[in-house]
Design an enzyme around this catalytic site. Sequence first.
Site, PDB file in Angstrom:
ATOM      1  N   SER A   1      23.547   0.203  20.480  1.00  0.00           N
ATOM      2  CA  SER A   1      23.478   1.086  21.660  1.00  0.00           C
ATOM      3  C   SER A   1      22.058   1.440  22.081  1.00  0.00           C
ATOM      4  CB  SER A   1      24.241   2.386  21.365  1.00  0.00           C
ATOM      5  OG  SER A   1      25.600   2.129  21.132  1.00  0.00           O
TER       6      SER A   1
ATOM      7  N   GLU B   1     -30.678  -6.587 -17.726  1.00  0.00           N
ATOM      8  CA  GLU B   1     -30.605  -8.044 -17.691  1.00  0.00           C
ATOM      9  C   GLU B   1     -31.925  -8.723 -17.330  1.00  0.00           C
ATOM     10  OE1 GLU B   1     -28.357 -10.565 -18.089  1.00  0.00           O
ATOM     11  OE2 GLU B   1     -26.919  -9.234 -19.030  1.00  0.00           O
TER      12      GLU B   1
END
Length: 680
Positions: free
Chosen positions: A343, A82
Site C-alpha cells: 500500500s 631503530e
Amino acid sequence: MRRFAPFLVVLTLYCSALGRDAFDNWISATVLPSVLPETSVEVRDRNNQLLRAYTVEDGRWRLVVNTEQVDRRYLEMLIAYEDKRFFSHSGVDPFAVLRAAKQALTTGEIVSGASTLTMQVARLLEQSGTGAWRGKLRQMRVALRLEQVLSKGEILNLYLMLAPFGGNIEGIRAATLSYFGKEPRRLTAAEAALLVALPQAPEARRPDNNKSEAKKARQIVLDRLIATSLVSSEEARTAHLEPALTARKPFPKLAPHLSDRARRGAPEALVHRLTIEAGLQKRAEVLARASVQNKAERLSIAMVLADHQTGEVIAHVGSGGYSDTQGRQGFIDMTRALRSPGSTLKPLVYGLAFDQGLAHPASLINDRPVAFGNYAPQNFDGAFRGELRVDDALRQSLNLPVVLLLEELGPARLMSALGKAGLEAKVPGGKPGLAIALGGVGTTLEGLVQLYAGLAQGGKKRSLNWGFDTDHKTQERFLSPAAAWQVSHILAGLPPPERAAQMRLAYKTGTSYGHRDAWAIGFDGRYVAGVWIGRPDGTPVPGAFGGDLAAPILFELVGLVSDQAIPLPPPPPETLLLETSELPQPLRRFKGRRAVFQAAPDAPKLAFPPNGARLAKSEEGLIVKVRDGRPPFTWLANGAPILRMVHSREAQLPLTEEGYVQLSVIDRDGRSARANVRLD
C-alpha cells in the site's frame, strides 16, 4: 719528493673523484623495485572515518598512510630505537656498519645488523631476506638509490606502509586497527613501544599468539628509550602493567553492500567517500540485526535513512547480516531488490487526485464492493466502511477508494508520476492496470524512500545520493506543493505504532500479497527513512504486516538520528483548508465515471436473497427483503409483477416451482434492484 708532493695530492684527489663518480654511477644505475606498492581499497564515511577496507591481492591488509596520520611520539620512538641518524645519513649509516662489524669481530657472531630504516624499506620493497651478506649489499645499494630519488618523508611513509606486524598485517594503520581497534593518530607509550618492537620479529612477538614475548619486547623498547627522554621512568614502569592483547580485532565492515557497490562502480579508485555517517551506520546495523534475531526463519531486513533536504544517504543497511550463516542470504542487498510495495504507493494516488481536482482530503468517498471487470479488490480485513472522508480512507489504507481514484486518473498517469519522482517501477506483463495502486508493480526500497523524499520536498523529485555525486540537474515536479502537503499532513495524523517513540512522522505502511513484504516509509521535516522486512527468496512470511513488523523499526531508525521529530513545514498559501460542508459542491462527494451508471446511495437494494443464491423451494413461497428505497414497493418475478403497493420491507412471494428466477423490486420513485436465484 717535495717537487712531486703537489702532483701526488692532485692524483689522489683525482682517483678519489673517479672512484666517487664510478660509485655514484653504480648507485644511479640501480634498478629499483616499484615504490608504489599495492594498498587496500578503502571506503570512508562523510567524516573520513574508515567504513570498510579490502585486502590486497595476496590477502594482506596494507593501508595507505603518511606521517601526518601517525602519532608523533611513535615516530620519534621508532627513529630513536631503530635508526637515530636517519635524517643525517644517505641510506647507509657508516657508524652503525662499523659498530656492527666490530661487534661481530669481537663476539664472533652478529649482534646487530646495522640496517637503517631505508635499508629495511629496500628489503620490504624487494621482499628479500635479512641475513646473507649478498642480500645486505643489495639492500645497501637500493637504500642509497632510494635516498637519491625520494625524500626522507617519502621513505618513512613507505616504512609505515610496508613494515610487517604479524600474520597478514602490514603497515602501521593495519596494525593499530587490528590490535587496538583504532587509527594510529593517538597511541599510548605502551602501544607505541609494541609497534616499534613488532617488525623486528613479527611472528614471534605477535600479541595474539605470544603474549609474553610481546610484553617482553615492548618493555625492552621502553627501558632503552628512557635515556632519550622520549619515555619517562614512570611511563616505562606503568606501561608494563598495561595488558597485552590476546586476539586481533576485526577490521571495520560498515555499510558493506554500499561499499561493494561503490567499488564496482569505480574499480580503479583506491579511496571511496560515502555520505554515510559511521557512528549512525553502526547503530543502524545493530538495530537491523536485533530486529530479525529470533524471528521467522530466513527473515531479512533492509533500511535506508537519508536527509531529504540534501538527498544524502546517512545510513544504509542491505540485510540483517552481511556474513549471515542462518540462510538469510545476507549478501543480497535488499534495498535494491524489486518487490511488491503493497500500500505504500497509495499516498501518491491520493496526491494526484488532489492535483486533478477529483477529490479533497475532506471529500466523501464510498468504500463499498465494486467490480472493475474481472478485478474485484477487497479491503485487507474483508469489511467495508461505507461513505467516509478521503483523508480517513488513506489513513485506514482502504483498497476500494484508492482503486476508484486510480480508475479515474488512469494507471498511466500514476506510472508517469513515479518516473518523474525517480522511482523505477516494473509492471508484470508490461501493461499497468488498476492493481498497481495496491502493489501490483515491482519497486525497490531505495526507490520508495526517494519517492517519499520528494513528498517531503513538496512534490519535487529529490535524488538520493551516497557518494557525494549530488545531482545538480533540475529536479522534476510530480505533485503540486499543496497536494504534497495535504498527503503529508494526512500521513502525519497516523498515531505512532505501539511501543514506538512518540514522535510525529508522516508515514505509511504496506504489506504485499501473501505477506511476502512488510514495509514502512516515513519522514519528518528533515529526515526520510524506509524499512523492508521479508525473505529474499520471496516466500511468504505468515502473519507479517507492515504496521506490526516494520513501522516500530522505522520509528527506532529515525530516533537514531534525532530524539524529537523535526516539524513538517506549514501548508503552502494556495492550500484549500476547508471542511466537507465548506467545499464547492463538486468536491463534497467523489463521483467518478461510474457515478453515471451507479444507483443513488439511498436506492433500493435486495437484502435477501443475494444474487446467485440457490434456495430450497417451499410450499409457503419465497421470503424476500429490501433495504433502502422508498415504499410502497412492487415485486416482480421474471419481469411480471406479482405483488404491488407493499409498504413492508419484507414480503412473501408465491414462488413454489423449481428453476431460475429473476427477482426485481421497484420503489415509489421507480428505482430498482434485482437478483438472479435458483429454486431447487
